[in-house]
Design an enzyme around this catalytic site. Sequence first.
Site: not given
Lengths: 76, 130
Positions: A13-15, A40
């Site tokens: 997932f981000c980042p 994502d």
Amino acid sequence: MADKKIVDGRGSFCPGPLMELIVALKASQIGDELEVLSTDKGSASDIPEWLNKVGHEYISTTESEGVWHINLRKSK
Amino acid sequence: MASGKICVVVVSGTLERLQMAAMVASVAAVSGQDVLVFLSMNALTYFVKGNTLKAPHEGEMGGLIASKKVPEFKTLFEQAVELGDAKIYPCSMAMDILGVEQEGLEGYLENATGLTKFLHDANDGQIWTF
């Protein structure tokens, strides 16, 4: 031209995918083409923004079966 | 390349706030901004070497973060330093209260800093508090 490098950020997932891309860019030469794989959606929109901000060449984004493929070229 | 200074003050010990602080610090740092982080109060304990304490979550999002493949906040802070030259300062007051010396903290942290110096260094930047 060198072979395109694949940065596999799927599942993160981000980042996470962006950070994996930056690690790969550090190990690349100017002119190298890279492709980030991400599941994502946020990263798929964020990575082109980052490329524009820092000055690498953004080529394209495609989506296939829930995986985004972000293509770019190291420019500096 | 720098386009503005971001100063991140982290005082919370909860997962959501530590995560958001780490995201702001790491993304800003790798985007060419000067990043200063000040760790104090409940945040500092997670940066004591060997501390395996898990940050408690405040709500639904924290529970989901803990169960998914989200980059750990400590990894993001370390990447902010290694990939983006961020500077992370442990608060000297918090170190005194915890009874921890510089050698007892993670190696990617800068030397202990007091609030007076941090405020001086942060004077010309944005301040983000978590």
